[in-house]
Design an enzyme around this catalytic site. Structure first.
Site, short mmCIF file in Angstrom:
data_model
loop_
_atom_site.label_atom_id
_atom_site.label_comp_id
_atom_site.label_asym_id
_atom_site.label_seq_id
_atom_site.Cartn_x
_atom_site.Cartn_y
_atom_site.Cartn_z
N THR A 8 0.81 -1.22 0.00
CA THR A 8 0.00 0.00 0.00
C THR A 8 0.85 1.28 0.00
OG1 THR A 8 -0.12 -0.08 2.41
CG2 THR A 8 -1.93 -1.11 1.17
N CYS A 9 2.15 1.14 0.02
CA CYS A 9 3.06 2.29 0.08
C CYS A 9 3.26 2.87 -1.33
CB CYS A 9 4.40 1.86 0.67
SG CYS A 9 5.70 3.09 0.59
N ASP A 10 2.99 4.16 -1.49
CA ASP A 10 3.14 4.80 -2.80
C ASP A 10 4.57 4.74 -3.32
OD1 ASP A 10 0.46 5.45 -2.92
OD2 ASP A 10 0.74 7.48 -2.12
N ARG A 13 5.27 1.32 -4.60
CA ARG A 13 4.58 1.13 -5.89
C ARG A 13 5.38 1.76 -7.03
NH1 ARG A 13 -1.66 2.58 -4.36
NH2 ARG A 13 -2.00 0.83 -2.96
#
Length: 105
Positions: A8-10, A13
């Site tokens: 879920t970490c930008d 990603r």
């Protein structure tokens, strides 16, 4: 190549998008091995612990005083992300230096 982080970490990603052949190891779900943490602490020291994170702010003073290895094993989301392992080398964060060393971007 392994990328230790959170799905879920930008930032994680972005890193995965640039290095699609990397295997994501979600530290929240899978944890991180003591061997990898020990090597990362030896390489990066205190920089491995993200003291700006929500998890850090939620810890009490006693928990913050734990040895870094124990703290990261108990709270793997405290690790600065991503931690990238390639051919035995470790890279921390998705900085221009990391991208240049990995030959991406």
């Amino acid at each position: 190549m392994k990328l230790y982080g959170l799905k879920t970490c930008d930032t994680c990603r972005k890193a995965l998008k640039s290095i699609p052949d990397a295997e994501l190891v979600d530290v929240r779900e899978s944890g991180i091995s003591e061997a990898v943490l020990t090597r990362a602490l030896a390489d990066f020291g205190a920089a491995l612990v993200n003291t700006r994170s929500t998890t850090w702010r939620q810890l009490d003073a006693r928990a913050r005083e734990l040895p870094q290895l124990q703290l990261l094993q108990s709270h793997p989301t405290l690790m600065k992300r991503p931690l990238i392992e390639r051919d035995g080398d470790l890279f921390l964060g998705w900085t221009p230096q990391t991208r240049a060393a990995l030959g991406v971007d």
